[in-house]
Design an enzyme around this catalytic site. Structure first.
Site, PDB file in Angstrom:
ATOM      1  N   HIS A 287       0.805  -1.213   0.000  1.00 30.92           N
ATOM      2  CA  HIS A 287       0.000   0.000   0.000  1.00 30.92           C
ATOM      3  C   HIS A 287       0.845   1.273   0.000  1.00 30.92           C
ATOM      4  O   HIS A 287       0.462   2.268  -0.618  1.00 30.92           O
ATOM      5  CB  HIS A 287      -0.948   0.001   1.203  1.00 30.92           C
ATOM      6  CG  HIS A 287      -1.978  -1.085   1.124  1.00 30.92           C
ATOM      7  ND1 HIS A 287      -2.887  -1.170   0.093  1.00 30.92           N
ATOM      8  CD2 HIS A 287      -2.234  -2.141   1.939  1.00 30.92           C
ATOM      9  CE1 HIS A 287      -3.660  -2.230   0.277  1.00 30.92           C
ATOM     10  NE2 HIS A 287      -3.292  -2.834   1.389  1.00 30.92           N
ATOM     11  N   HIS A 365       5.737  50.606 -21.839  1.00 28.89           N
ATOM     12  CA  HIS A 365       5.950  49.439 -20.978  1.00 28.89           C
ATOM     13  C   HIS A 365       7.262  48.762 -21.344  1.00 28.89           C
ATOM     14  O   HIS A 365       7.317  47.964 -22.268  1.00 28.89           O
ATOM     15  CB  HIS A 365       4.775  48.460 -21.102  1.00 28.89           C
ATOM     16  CG  HIS A 365       4.747  47.424 -20.007  1.00 28.89           C
ATOM     17  ND1 HIS A 365       5.266  46.177 -20.141  1.00 28.89           N
ATOM     18  CD2 HIS A 365       4.254  47.496 -18.734  1.00 28.89           C
ATOM     19  CE1 HIS A 365       5.099  45.489 -19.016  1.00 28.89           C
ATOM     20  NE2 HIS A 365       4.480  46.280 -18.140  1.00 28.89           N
TER      21      HIS A 365
END
Length: 464
Positions: A287, A365
């Protein structure tokens, strides 16, 4: 296209939890599309829901255990394997205790219950992760390893080596999921005598009896141990068969232990949350390694989905050119940020913008190192989404679109002059009363550059 499935009606089973010894009622219920497998603790206030998700695994001692916000689901792997083995995608599993019933230690009774009520198709496509590369996980402490390799279907091989005379090396293979019900489902859980003694002494196996677990006797049984076993299993007599197992059980297969380990692999890997198409090879599975592997694949799937760049033929005639876009959107240059619409359906839209050096925003920008502002990428996404929402009304020229909310915005890569931006917007929920809730992505140069969750509303312009 393979469609998603659920069950036709609800069905309940009762049993006992292997480790808690508690009686439990478990009910399978139909679930809507994209629900997956969910557990509901009806015995707790608010009836909390725990998804079958590898990220909720908290403990793998003697089974897979899930926990979400303090709510536990114990040993769901046999039920999960049955759901996958019956080809069910969406199901709600209600429980009035934390641990699922052990039944006979296999998936048999869960499969029978699901088959009894029947499986129905749903109006949604099944999501399948196609394995393209070898993926492995190794537990260095135990030498356990799980690998998945590309294949044209889902298949699993489990190889186990217990290092004992009574149970040595075994292999088991499921060539396709259709074999699960007849070849794997009735393989029962098992334990070695030395493990059983420790579990009983620590009060960890209160619901066990000789009908729900194969016990392999790997040591001499002392008279004292024999008396303890009689008391624990409430039996007048217990003996060891010639094949080394305690009596009252007959093996279904010589390699039943390996088949049960394969069953566990199928159940634990369902915690990925997505069907996988690939060949799984599990060497000494358990598991812990199973669920760690499930977590690894789930993470890979999430990353690939996030970065997956859709491919479109940019030379193909667009669905809408700039004139068609301006017939729908009220925006105009220099604030119209979409050049083409490549796809449009009731639930999604794909748009395109060619970013050039003469964009007006580059003037201010970072003119020395021009980068498209992130806020304008979001605006361009919204304009693309606006096409989707405005296409639902007969007179789009009479509507304006307003932002209501922007969530989960992320910028991943720079957008530079010369880039071709692709915007993809998908509805998160149906459009109602002019409100549109979308997941939007922007791609350039084969990469995800930005993403956001957008909510907008169209409002009709009043004409005086």
């Amino acid at each position: 296209m393979v469609k998603q499935t659920t069950i036709a009606q609800e069905i309940s089973l009762t049993g006992v939890g292997l480790h808690t010894g508690q009686n439990v009622v478990m009910t399978f219920k139909p679930a809507p599309v994209n629900n997956g497998i969910t557990f509901v603790r009806v015995d707790l206030e608010g009836q909390p829901i725990i998804e079958a998700d590898a990220n909720y695994v908290v403990n793998t001692q003697r089974g897979t255990n899930l926990e979400k916000l303090g709510v536990m689901i114990q040993t769901p792997e046999h039920v999960l394997a049955a759901v996958v083995g019956c080809d069910v995608d969406n199901v709600i599993i209600e429980l009035n205790a934390s641990e699922l019933p052990i039944m006979d230690g296999s998936s048999k009774y869960f499969v029978e219950a699901l088959e009894k009520v029947g499986i129905v198709e749903q109006e949604a496509q099944r999501k399948i992760y196609v394995v393209k590369d070898v993926i492995s996980y190794t537990d260095e402490a135990t030498g356990s390893e799980i690998t998945v390799i590309p294949s044209d279907h889902y298949c699993v091989t489990a190889m186990v080596d217990f290092g004992t005379k009574v149970l040595g090396t075994q292999n088991a293979t499921m060539k396709n999921i259709a074999e699960f019900k007849t070849e794997i489902a009735d393989s029962r859980t098992f334990s070695f005598l030395h493990e059983l003694e420790a579990l009983l002494n620590n009060g960890l196996i209160k619901g066990g009896d000789l009908n729900n677990a194969i016990v392999y006797v790997d040591k001499e049984i002392s008279p004292e141990t024999m008396e303890n076993l009689k008391k624990a299993f409430n039996k007048d007599e217990i003996s060891v068969k010639p094949n080394g197992i305690l009596d009252n059980l007959t093996l279904h297969y010589p390699n039943e232990a390996a088949r049960h380990k394969l069953l566990d692999v199928i159940g634990d890997l369902s915690l990925i949350g997505t069907r996988i198409q690939g060949k799984v090879i599990a060497n000494k599975p358990g598991h812990f390694v199973n669920t760690q592997f499930a977590k690894k694949i789930a993470k890979i799937i999430k990353i690939e989905e996030r970065n997956q760049v859709p491919t479109y033929d940019l030379n193909k005639e667009p669905l809408l050119d700039i004139h068609g876009i301006m017939n729908l959107l009220p925006h105009r240059p220099p604030f119209l940020l979409v050049d083409k619409i490549l796809e449009l359906s009731e639930t999604h839209v794909v748009g395109l913008k060619n970013v050039t050096m003469n964009e007006p925003f580059f003037v201010g920008h970072f003119p020395g190192a021009p980068v498209m502002p992130g806020v304008l990428q979001i605006e361009a996404m919204a304009q693309t989404g606006g096409i989707l929402i405005l296409s639902t009304v007969p007179d789009p020229e009479n509507y304006l679109t307003y932002f209501m909310k922007i969530d989960n915005v992320k910028f991943k890569n720079k957008v530079l002059p010369g880039d071709t931006l692709i915007f993809k917007c998908d509805l998160i929920s149906p459009i109602r009363r002019g409100v549109c809730h979308m997941q939007a992505y922007a791609y350039a140069n084969g990469k995800l550059v930005s993403e956001a969750e957008l909510m907008a509303q169209i409002v009709k312009v009043k004409n005086d």
